[in-house]
Design a protein around this motif. Structure first.
Motif, mmCIF file in Angstrom:
data_model
loop_
_atom_site.group_PDB
_atom_site.id
_atom_site.type_symbol
_atom_site.label_atom_id
_atom_site.label_comp_id
_atom_site.label_asym_id
_atom_site.label_seq_id
_atom_site.Cartn_x
_atom_site.Cartn_y
_atom_site.Cartn_z
ATOM 1 N N GLY A 194 39.887 -32.571 20.019
ATOM 2 C CA GLY A 194 39.260 -33.865 20.205
ATOM 3 C C GLY A 194 40.179 -35.061 20.208
ATOM 4 O O GLY A 194 39.723 -36.184 20.149
ATOM 5 N N THR A 195 41.477 -34.850 20.277
ATOM 6 C CA THR A 195 42.356 -36.004 20.193
ATOM 7 C C THR A 195 42.829 -36.484 21.572
ATOM 8 O O THR A 195 43.982 -36.849 21.736
ATOM 9 N N GLY A 196 41.917 -36.483 22.518
ATOM 10 C CA GLY A 196 42.172 -37.161 23.789
ATOM 11 C C GLY A 196 43.415 -36.743 24.544
ATOM 12 O O GLY A 196 44.104 -37.596 25.101
ATOM 13 N N ILE B 18 38.975 -42.950 22.037
ATOM 14 C CA ILE B 18 40.065 -43.060 21.065
ATOM 15 C C ILE B 18 41.377 -43.203 21.821
ATOM 16 O O ILE B 18 41.501 -42.797 22.976
ATOM 17 N N LYS B 19 42.332 -43.761 21.145
ATOM 18 C CA LYS B 19 43.616 -44.041 21.775
ATOM 19 C C LYS B 19 44.715 -43.692 20.780
ATOM 20 O O LYS B 19 44.541 -43.831 19.571
ATOM 21 N N TYR B 20 45.842 -43.227 21.296
ATOM 22 C CA TYR B 20 46.956 -42.868 20.426
ATOM 23 C C TYR B 20 47.836 -44.086 20.213
ATOM 24 O O TYR B 20 48.379 -44.637 21.162
ATOM 25 N N GLY B 21 47.942 -44.532 18.963
ATOM 26 C CA GLY B 21 48.729 -45.731 18.669
ATOM 27 C C GLY B 21 50.192 -45.392 18.452
ATOM 28 O O GLY B 21 50.530 -44.245 18.190
ATOM 29 N N PHE B 22 51.075 -46.396 18.561
ATOM 30 C CA PHE B 22 52.506 -46.112 18.443
ATOM 31 C C PHE B 22 52.907 -45.751 17.018
ATOM 32 O O PHE B 22 53.965 -45.220 16.780
ATOM 33 N N VAL B 23 52.020 -46.020 16.048
ATOM 34 C CA VAL B 23 52.337 -45.636 14.675
ATOM 35 C C VAL B 23 51.992 -44.174 14.405
ATOM 36 O O VAL B 23 52.085 -43.699 13.290
ATOM 37 N N GLY B 24 51.584 -43.447 15.463
ATOM 38 C CA GLY B 24 51.342 -42.020 15.300
ATOM 39 C C GLY B 24 49.966 -41.683 14.786
ATOM 40 O O GLY B 24 49.768 -40.689 14.112
ATOM 41 N N ARG B 25 49.000 -42.532 15.076
ATOM 42 C CA ARG B 25 47.630 -42.265 14.634
ATOM 43 C C ARG B 25 46.662 -42.486 15.777
ATOM 44 O O ARG B 25 46.880 -43.354 16.623
ATOM 45 N N TRP B 26 45.569 -41.721 15.786
ATOM 46 C CA TRP B 26 44.507 -41.968 16.752
ATOM 47 C C TRP B 26 43.602 -43.036 16.173
ATOM 48 O O TRP B 26 43.292 -43.009 15.003
ATOM 49 N N PHE B 27 43.199 -43.976 17.029
ATOM 50 C CA PHE B 27 42.295 -45.001 16.539
ATOM 51 C C PHE B 27 41.263 -45.354 17.606
ATOM 52 O O PHE B 27 41.455 -45.058 18.791
ATOM 53 N N THR C 210 34.648 -38.995 13.895
ATOM 54 C CA THR C 210 35.975 -39.551 14.156
ATOM 55 C C THR C 210 37.058 -38.569 13.705
ATOM 56 O O THR C 210 36.854 -37.796 12.766
ATOM 57 N N VAL C 211 38.180 -38.556 14.416
ATOM 58 C CA VAL C 211 39.229 -37.613 14.040
ATOM 59 C C VAL C 211 40.336 -38.350 13.294
ATOM 60 O O VAL C 211 40.733 -39.436 13.667
ATOM 61 N N GLY C 212 40.811 -37.758 12.223
ATOM 62 C CA GLY C 212 41.915 -38.349 11.477
ATOM 63 C C GLY C 212 43.111 -37.444 11.632
ATOM 64 O O GLY C 212 43.004 -36.246 11.431
ATOM 65 N N LEU C 213 44.233 -37.988 11.995
ATOM 66 C CA LEU C 213 45.410 -37.149 12.160
ATOM 67 C C LEU C 213 46.573 -37.822 11.452
ATOM 68 O O LEU C 213 46.837 -38.996 11.638
#
Ligand SMILES: Nc1ncnc2c1ncn2[C@@H]1O[C@H](COP(=O)(O)OP(=O)(O)OP(=O)(O)O)[C@@H](O)[C@H]1O
Ligand SMILES: [Ca+2]
Length: 482
Positions: A43-45, A159-168, A435-438
């Motif tokens: 689920g992380t796009g 959801i979008k992958y942020g540059f800090v290494g987290r999906w938000f 929501t997915v937390g990574l």
């Protein structure tokens, strides 16, 4: 230390997982292969399109009269999929077949033939080494909703992958989806307004967010069926004579066809004469008359009487369109043809009208010079353009403000826009409700070292404080003796 110690997200080279969707449309079948990193959390796009293959010939419903032919038509693309996907992944690769309006129509005219075709294509897919997940006819609501999921997944609106290494969650509004196929057309968008007809409402729960969608599929309003209905309407209104004038065909352009090719569809039933010779020929003579074309195309819609507070057409409820939209399939083909042949940038309702009018007054040879590779479709672009104009502006009520917010495209990034990706994501576990937390993980070695250093540092500080305290006491004692 944290910056210098190497972190690892993966222990092995990633490798990909694959999934296949066969989009069995009314006019043709396309096979899409998608892929995603094998180690990534669900689920992380990260699903992308690997390749696509277009089946030669018509849609599976067009082989109704020839047993085995529909299944056989899929062989080339399935063989291609065997080559495109690494052998060791074949058995782990799910394959789905979804059929749309062509099969919906066949199901209306002959449920047995529709079932037989689904069964034979199902058997064919099962003869390949993939993991068969079924062959089904999608409902119009599903087709619309999966198209909307595809559009917003590709635009990373969930959801979008942020540059800090987290999906938000990017917190952006979603984009509506407009699909114009060969036999049906779909409009789908998120709305806050009340949806007065429950059939047109869909609630989705994705990545911890709730979406309330309006979706409607108009059967018989796909491009090919509209062209058929328009001809049927013209034939009927001109008294079923052997020769008719078609105001949307280029002036001077002639065509002869069999009556059966017009009345062989459930979409033209209302125009059908009570008895006719299906093999009789009909001559169609083009007149290239924009105003007459406009009135004839308008007549295949019904704009009167609405049982709700407001309707698009044909007594179908529709809330006001809102936000941005992506228009794909034949919306894209017609839009790009208009821009290419007329040189007009079609961004506003009046530009759409001007471009349609320009195409409708061109001769066949003028059109042929501008788009020679589209020879077989040229006679139909005036009717299709006028239809798109009426559908969007009068039907869906896009206006000066909302029309410019429609983006006409067939691809987003490297992926084709359609319902197929949304269908696979929804039927597999790739689209979670919550929501997915990574988090970034440290290797156990690095974690141990850091823990050791932390304890060492803590001990050193404690020892230091203790020594200072002792030294202070000693100093204080010697002072008192002086
Ligand atoms: N390259 C092209 N240029 C112009 N028109 C095209 C092109 N390819 C397909 N079309 C036409 O666009 C229409 C829509 O095609 P599409 O493949 O989206 O429909 P489909 O998926 O087969 O139909 P449906 O979704 O209704 O089952 C059809 O009428 C088709 O003939
Ligand atoms: Ca389609």
């Amino acid at each position: 230390l944290l910056l210098t110690i190497p972190t690892e997200d993966v222990q092995e080279p990633p490798g990909f997982m694959y999934g296949i969707v066969l989009d069995a449309g009314s006019s043709h079948t396309a096979l899409y292969i998608y892929k995603w990193p094998a180690d990534k959390q669900n689920g992380t796009g990260v699903v992308t399109q690997h390749s696509e293959c277009h089946v030669k010939g018509g849609g599976i419903s067009s082989y109704a009269a020839k047993q085995g032919a529909a299944a056989q038509s899929l062989e080339t693309c399935l063989d291609q999929a065997v080559k495109d996907i690494p052998k060791e992944r074949h058995q782990l690769t799910p394959v789905y077949l979804g059929a749309t309006a062509g099969m919906r129509l066949l199901h209306i005219s002959s449920p047995e033939l529709a079932a037989q075709i689904l069964q034979e294509v199902g058997y064919k897919i099962q003869s390949y080494p993939f993991s068969y997940q079924g062959a089904a006819i999608l409902s119009g609501q599903e087709e619309g909703a999966y198209g909307w999921v595809t559009v917003n997944y590709l635009l990373e609106n969930f959801i979008k992958y942020g540059f800090v290494g987290r999906w938000f969650s990017p917190g952006r509004p979603t984009v509506g989806a407009l699909d114009l196929g060969g036999a049906s057309t779909q409009i789908t968008f998120a709305t806050q307004e009340e949806v007065e007809d429950g059939h047109d409402m869909m609630k989705l729960h994705l990545y911890g967010q709730k979406y309330s969608l309006y979706t409607h599929s108009f059967l018989c309003y796909g491009q090919d069926q509209v062209l058929k209905r328009l001809l049927a309407h013209i034939v009927k209104s001109q008294g079923y004579s052997e020769s008719v004038t078609h105001p949307c065909y280029p002036a001077g352009h002639n065509r002869t066809l069999k009556l059966n090719s017009i009345f062989n569809s459930p979409c033209t039933a209302e125009y059908k004469p009570s008895s006719y010779n299906s093999q009789a020929s009909l001559t169609v003579q083009g007149s290239g008359h924009y105003e007459h074309c406009l009135s004839n195309v308008s007549e295949i819609f019904s704009f009167d009487s609405c049982p709700f507070s407001q309707c698009s057409f044909d007594k179908v409820f529709q809330p006001n369109v809102t936000g941005s939209f992506m228009a794909f399939s034949a919306f894209f083909y017609v839009h790009s043809f208009l821009q290419h042949t007329t040189g007009i940038t079609v961004k506003t309702p009046s530009q759409l009208e001007e471009a349609a009018q320009t195409v409708c007054t061109m001769t066949f040879n003028q059109l042929l010079l501008l788009a020679p590779q589209q020879k077989s479709r040229l006679q139909d672009y005036c009717a299709s353009s006028v239809f798109v104009k009426i559908l969007m502006l009068r039907g869906y009520s896009f206006d000066e403000t909302s029309f410019p917010r429609i983006s006409f495209q067939k691809k987003a990034g490297d992926a084709s826009v359609g319902w197929a990706l949304g269908y696979m994501l929804s039927l597999s576990s790739l689209l979670p409700a919550e929501t997915v937390g990574l988090r970034k993980a440290l290797t156990p070695g690095a974690w141990g070292t850091l823990l050791f250093l932390f304890v060492l540092q803590l001990t050193a500080v404690l020892v230091f404080i203790l020594l200072r305290a002792c030294a202070g006491k000693k100093k204080g004692g010697s002072e008192s003796t002086i």
